[in-house]
Design a protein around this motif. Structure first.
Motif, PDB file in Angstrom:
ATOM      1  N   ILE A  86       0.845  -1.206   0.000  1.00  0.00           N
ATOM      2  CA  ILE A  86       0.000   0.000   0.000  1.00  0.00           C
ATOM      3  C   ILE A  86       0.876   1.250   0.000  1.00  0.00           C
ATOM      4  O   ILE A  86       0.650   2.182  -0.782  1.00  0.00           O
ATOM      5  N   ASN A  87       1.877   1.271   0.868  1.00  0.00           N
ATOM      6  CA  ASN A  87       2.749   2.442   0.951  1.00  0.00           C
ATOM      7  C   ASN A  87       3.534   2.660  -0.335  1.00  0.00           C
ATOM      8  O   ASN A  87       3.680   3.796  -0.798  1.00  0.00           O
ATOM      9  N   VAL A  92       4.502   5.495  -5.536  1.00  0.00           N
ATOM     10  CA  VAL A  92       4.620   5.566  -6.996  1.00  0.00           C
ATOM     11  C   VAL A  92       3.378   6.202  -7.629  1.00  0.00           C
ATOM     12  O   VAL A  92       3.252   6.254  -8.837  1.00  0.00           O
ATOM     13  N   ARG A  93       2.460   6.658  -6.779  1.00  0.00           N
ATOM     14  CA  ARG A  93       1.244   7.370  -7.183  1.00  0.00           C
ATOM     15  C   ARG A  93       0.228   6.479  -7.903  1.00  0.00           C
ATOM     16  O   ARG A  93      -0.557   6.945  -8.710  1.00  0.00           O
ATOM     17  N   PHE A  94       0.255   5.184  -7.595  1.00  0.00           N
ATOM     18  CA  PHE A  94      -0.811   4.303  -8.069  1.00  0.00           C
ATOM     19  C   PHE A  94      -2.084   4.639  -7.302  1.00  0.00           C
ATOM     20  O   PHE A  94      -3.167   4.647  -7.867  1.00  0.00           O
ATOM     21  N   PHE A  95      -1.939   4.876  -5.998  1.00  0.00           N
ATOM     22  CA  PHE A  95      -3.024   5.366  -5.156  1.00  0.00           C
ATOM     23  C   PHE A  95      -2.718   6.800  -4.751  1.00  0.00           C
ATOM     24  O   PHE A  95      -1.560   7.216  -4.744  1.00  0.00           O
ATOM     25  N   ASP A  96      -3.748   7.543  -4.392  1.00  0.00           N
ATOM     26  CA  ASP A  96      -3.596   8.939  -3.991  1.00  0.00           C
ATOM     27  C   ASP A  96      -3.060   9.006  -2.558  1.00  0.00           C
ATOM     28  O   ASP A  96      -3.767   8.688  -1.610  1.00  0.00           O
ATOM     29  N   VAL A  97      -1.810   9.427  -2.417  1.00  0.00           N
ATOM     30  CA  VAL A  97      -1.152   9.452  -1.115  1.00  0.00           C
ATOM     31  C   VAL A  97      -1.816  10.441  -0.152  1.00  0.00           C
ATOM     32  O   VAL A  97      -1.892  10.189   1.046  1.00  0.00           O
ATOM     33  N   ASN A 102      -4.660  11.287   4.842  1.00  0.00           N
ATOM     34  CA  ASN A 102      -5.660  12.070   5.558  1.00  0.00           C
ATOM     35  C   ASN A 102      -6.855  11.259   6.032  1.00  0.00           C
ATOM     36  O   ASN A 102      -7.429  11.545   7.073  1.00  0.00           O
ATOM     37  N   PHE A 103      -7.247  10.242   5.248  1.00  0.00           N
ATOM     38  CA  PHE A 103      -8.489   9.533   5.559  1.00  0.00           C
ATOM     39  C   PHE A 103      -8.361   8.015   5.555  1.00  0.00           C
ATOM     40  O   PHE A 103      -9.367   7.310   5.659  1.00  0.00           O
ATOM     41  N   ASN A 104      -7.161   7.466   5.403  1.00  0.00           N
ATOM     42  CA  ASN A 104      -6.987   6.015   5.242  1.00  0.00           C
ATOM     43  C   ASN A 104      -7.793   5.503   4.070  1.00  0.00           C
ATOM     44  O   ASN A 104      -8.383   4.440   4.116  1.00  0.00           O
ATOM     45  N   ILE A 105      -7.837   6.316   3.012  1.00  0.00           N
ATOM     46  CA  ILE A 105      -8.620   5.955   1.831  1.00  0.00           C
ATOM     47  C   ILE A 105      -7.669   5.687   0.676  1.00  0.00           C
ATOM     48  O   ILE A 105      -6.725   6.443   0.459  1.00  0.00           O
ATOM     49  N   GLN A 106      -7.970   4.627  -0.061  1.00  0.00           N
ATOM     50  CA  GLN A 106      -7.263   4.368  -1.301  1.00  0.00           C
ATOM     51  C   GLN A 106      -8.193   4.725  -2.443  1.00  0.00           C
ATOM     52  O   GLN A 106      -9.337   4.305  -2.470  1.00  0.00           O
ATOM     53  N   ASN A 107      -7.716   5.527  -3.327  1.00  0.00           N
ATOM     54  CA  ASN A 107      -8.513   5.992  -4.457  1.00  0.00           C
ATOM     55  C   ASN A 107      -7.681   5.841  -5.707  1.00  0.00           C
ATOM     56  O   ASN A 107      -6.523   6.204  -5.721  1.00  0.00           O
ATOM     57  N   ILE A 108      -8.273   5.262  -6.755  1.00  0.00           N
ATOM     58  CA  ILE A 108      -7.513   5.112  -7.983  1.00  0.00           C
ATOM     59  C   ILE A 108      -7.960   6.143  -8.998  1.00  0.00           C
ATOM     60  O   ILE A 108      -8.973   6.759  -8.880  1.00  0.00           O
TER      61      ILE A 108
END
Length: 108
Positions: A86-87, A92-97, A102-108
């Motif tokens: 996840i980190n 590598v900006r696959f997910f929005d860091v 800020n919210f423990n959210i993974q967004n693609i």
């Protein structure tokens, strides 16, 4: 051929019953960086995360310790490895860091 949402194997979900996976997925620079850093098992974790994201809300998922433990159990890796993937995916900006931090959210 598209999956039939009425098929029992798809089950109940709030989001999508399938998501497109580009045939060049494995050649994407972000994915390659993840592979180099974390190894081939990272792909299983990444696809599991994508499935969870699309299954639940459709475009994001809140990640908590219990969710990480379940992913680790299902993919047969350690919770620490799931966090490492996840980190690195955020790095590598696959997910929005920013959303993740800020919210423990993974967004693609």
């Amino acid at each position: 051929m598209w999956p039939d949402p009425a098929n029992e194997m798809w089950g109940e979900c709030l989001g999508r019953v399938y998501f497109p996976l580009n045939v060049n997925f494995i050649n994407d620079l972000k994915v390659r960086k993840l592979l180099l850093s974390c190894g081939a098992e990272a792909i299983a974790v990444l696809i599991y995360l994508l499935s969870t994201i699309y299954k639940d809300e459709g475009y994001f998922v809140e990640i908590h310790e219990d969710e990480i433990d379940l992913i680790a159990l299902d993919v047969n890796v350690t919770p620490e490895f799931v966090l490492e993937v996840i980190n690195k995916a955020c790095e590598v900006r696959f997910f929005d860091v920013n959303l993740y931090n800020n919210f423990n959210i993974q967004n693609i």
